[in-house]
Design a protein around this motif. Structure first.
Motif, short mmCIF file in Angstrom:
data_model
loop_
_atom_site.label_atom_id
_atom_site.label_comp_id
_atom_site.label_asym_id
_atom_site.label_seq_id
_atom_site.Cartn_x
_atom_site.Cartn_y
_atom_site.Cartn_z
N TYR A 1 -54.82 98.25 118.90
CA TYR A 1 -53.92 99.22 119.50
C TYR A 1 -53.84 99.08 121.02
O TYR A 1 -53.18 99.88 121.69
N ALA A 2 -54.51 98.08 121.56
CA ALA A 2 -54.49 97.89 123.02
C ALA A 2 -53.10 97.47 123.48
O ALA A 2 -52.40 96.71 122.81
N LEU A 3 -52.71 97.98 124.63
CA LEU A 3 -51.41 97.65 125.21
C LEU A 3 -51.55 96.52 126.20
O LEU A 3 -52.64 96.22 126.69
N VAL A 4 -50.43 95.87 126.49
CA VAL A 4 -50.39 94.77 127.44
C VAL A 4 -49.54 95.20 128.63
O VAL A 4 -48.40 95.64 128.45
N THR B 1 -49.71 88.59 113.51
CA THR B 1 -49.27 89.18 114.77
C THR B 1 -49.83 88.48 115.99
O THR B 1 -49.31 88.63 117.09
N SER B 2 -50.90 87.70 115.81
CA SER B 2 -51.57 87.11 116.98
C SER B 2 -50.90 85.85 117.49
O SER B 2 -51.02 85.51 118.66
N GLY B 3 -50.21 85.13 116.60
CA GLY B 3 -49.64 83.85 117.00
C GLY B 3 -50.67 82.75 117.17
O GLY B 3 -50.38 81.70 117.74
N ASP B 4 -51.89 82.97 116.69
CA ASP B 4 -52.98 82.01 116.84
C ASP B 4 -52.67 80.75 116.05
O ASP B 4 -52.62 80.78 114.81
N PRO B 5 -52.47 79.59 116.71
CA PRO B 5 -52.14 78.36 115.98
C PRO B 5 -53.27 77.90 115.07
O PRO B 5 -53.04 77.19 114.09
N LEU C 1 -39.67 95.89 125.25
CA LEU C 1 -38.98 95.68 123.99
C LEU C 1 -38.06 94.48 124.01
O LEU C 1 -37.41 94.16 123.00
N ASP C 2 -37.98 93.79 125.12
CA ASP C 2 -37.13 92.60 125.22
C ASP C 2 -37.79 91.43 124.52
O ASP C 2 -38.99 91.18 124.69
N GLY C 3 -37.02 90.69 123.74
CA GLY C 3 -37.57 89.54 123.04
C GLY C 3 -38.61 89.97 122.02
O GLY C 3 -38.42 90.94 121.28
N VAL C 4 -39.72 89.24 121.97
CA VAL C 4 -40.82 89.57 121.06
C VAL C 4 -41.92 90.26 121.88
O VAL C 4 -42.54 89.63 122.73
N PRO C 5 -42.14 91.55 121.68
CA PRO C 5 -43.21 92.22 122.43
C PRO C 5 -44.56 91.55 122.19
O PRO C 5 -44.78 90.90 121.15
N ARG C 6 -45.49 91.74 123.13
CA ARG C 6 -46.78 91.05 123.02
C ARG C 6 -47.83 91.86 122.27
O ARG C 6 -48.61 91.29 121.51
N SER C 7 -47.90 93.15 122.46
CA SER C 7 -48.94 93.95 121.79
C SER C 7 -48.45 94.41 120.43
O SER C 7 -47.24 94.53 120.18
N PHE C 8 -49.39 94.70 119.54
CA PHE C 8 -49.01 95.21 118.22
C PHE C 8 -48.27 96.54 118.32
O PHE C 8 -47.24 96.74 117.66
N PRO C 9 -48.75 97.52 119.11
CA PRO C 9 -48.00 98.79 119.18
C PRO C 9 -46.55 98.61 119.64
O PRO C 9 -45.64 99.25 119.11
N MET C 10 -46.34 97.73 120.64
CA MET C 10 -44.96 97.54 121.12
C MET C 10 -44.12 96.81 120.07
O MET C 10 -42.93 97.11 119.90
N LYS C 11 -44.72 95.86 119.36
CA LYS C 11 -44.00 95.22 118.25
C LYS C 11 -43.59 96.26 117.22
O LYS C 11 -42.44 96.27 116.74
N LEU C 12 -44.54 97.14 116.87
CA LEU C 12 -44.24 98.16 115.87
C LEU C 12 -43.15 99.11 116.36
O LEU C 12 -42.25 99.49 115.59
#
Length: 362
Positions: free
Chosen positions: A114-117, A40-44, A122-133
């Protein structure tokens, strides 16, 4: 290939816990099926881990420690992960698996998972885990709304209820559909869980070194679906005793030792087993457990359980094969004192705790 278990998080903890349990259960026909793991982090920096987790040969988990006082070491191969994805590059496929395949969702997204950004949507790929879920749950709802069990493994008390509140609040603000909000409450099972295993080191690119002790306690509720049957998975009526024992014995003991490590400026690479080789420090910890911690549990009629858990905890701390570094334990030290020590004092008013009070005062 279908994967009824969808896992958010690639941590070494999950590799040596849920992934290992499902792998062992698959071998005896007691698992729902295999796992899709999602980064979920996208960490390369963790890109190599993604591919290694789902390699056909599996990945290693080395169990080292004491079982009934006997030193053991064994290497296991975890083959439960058959697909690995990233929300950064594979969002459409993540959504498809979530909608079409998943029956159980597992998460372990770190202390701030669970922190929000601010400004997330909901457009595209959300950034926070809760919004992705939320986005994935909404997609599942729109595709027929099959029921789903979510088993968060974050170290948060009543983690299922906490995550449910976060998602329901987001839904009320971002999805104008009361039927969806009802579905989130009625058809999604939000499991409260407690996880406990010391996983001290990663193996690159995937794998981990862990202690023998492990438990995954899941609070019973109607409609709950488990990912597998396993001796380390306990379905219990009430998580509270398990939470209190872990928080105020294992975690509290770690914080007591980290406080000593910081205060005395001890070696940077010192581990739990090393600091306890100092007999004065070990005796001090044992006195705190005997004279302050166990009496607090007795107030709540958990004295016997506390005595047994203290004995188990000391054996785990003295594991000669695990390098559990105090510098890692000491992260967010002040916050941990509040939860583990001050929280214990507040739970047990009137019980004298002079040594713990000294630490709390600092």
């Amino acid at each position: 290939m279908t994967t009824p278990i969808l896992q958010f998080g690639t941590s070494r903890f999950l590799q040596a816990h849920a992934d290992l349990f499902v792998s062992e259960a698959l071998e005896v026909g007691k698992a729902l099926g295999s796992i899709t793991v999602v980064q979920t982090s996208g960490d390369p920096a963790r890109a190599g881990r993604i591919g290694a987790l789902s390699a056909a040969t599996g990945f290693p988990v080395i169990i080292r420690g004491l079982e009934d006082g006997i030193a053991i070491e064994r290497e296991l191969r975890v083959r439960s992960v058959t697909r690995s994805l990233s929300t950064a590059s594979d969002w459409a496929e993540v959504a498809r698996v979530f909608v079409e395949e998943a029956r159980v969702v597992i998460s372990n997204t770190g202390d701030k998972g669970y922190a929000l950004v601010e400004g997330d949507s909901l457009d595209g790929v959300p950034r926070s885990f809760p919004m992705k879920l939320l986005a994935l749950l909404h997609a599942r709802f729109r595709s027929g709304g099959a029921s789903l069990t979510i088993l968060p493994c974050e170290l948060i008390s009543r983690n299922g209820e906490v995550l449910q509140r976060v998602i329901l609040d987001l839904a009320s603000r971002h999805v104008a559909d009361v039927n969806f909000q009802s579905w989130l409450s009625d058809r999604v099972i939000w499991g409260n869980t407690l996880v406990d295993r010391i996983v001290s080191e990663p193996i690159e690119p995937a794998g981990a070194i862990a202690e023998p002790y492990a438990i995954w306690a899941i609070e019973r509720q109607p409609g709950l679906t488990l990912p597998c049957e396993h001796p380390s998975i306990k379905v219990v009526e009430d998580l509270t005793p398990y939470e209190r024992l872990k928080l105020h014995i294992l975690n509290l003991g770690h914080t007591v030792l980290a406080d000593r490590w910081q205060r005395e400026g001890r070696p940077e690479a010192e581990c739990v087993k090393d600091i306890l080789a100092d007999t004065a420090i070990r005796s001090d910890l044992e006195r705190i457990y005997r004279d302050e911690v166990v009496p607090g549990f007795r107030v709540h009629h958990l004295g016997k359980e506390a005595e047994v858990y203290v004995e188990t905890t000391l054996q785990r701390f003295l594991n000669p094969y695990l390098d559990h570094r105090l510098r890692d334990i000491a992260g967010n030290h002040a916050e941990k004192i509040v939860r583990r020590i001050i929280g214990f004092q507040q739970w047990c008013p009137g019980v004298p705790m002079p040594r713990l009070s000294e630490i709390a005062a600092r």
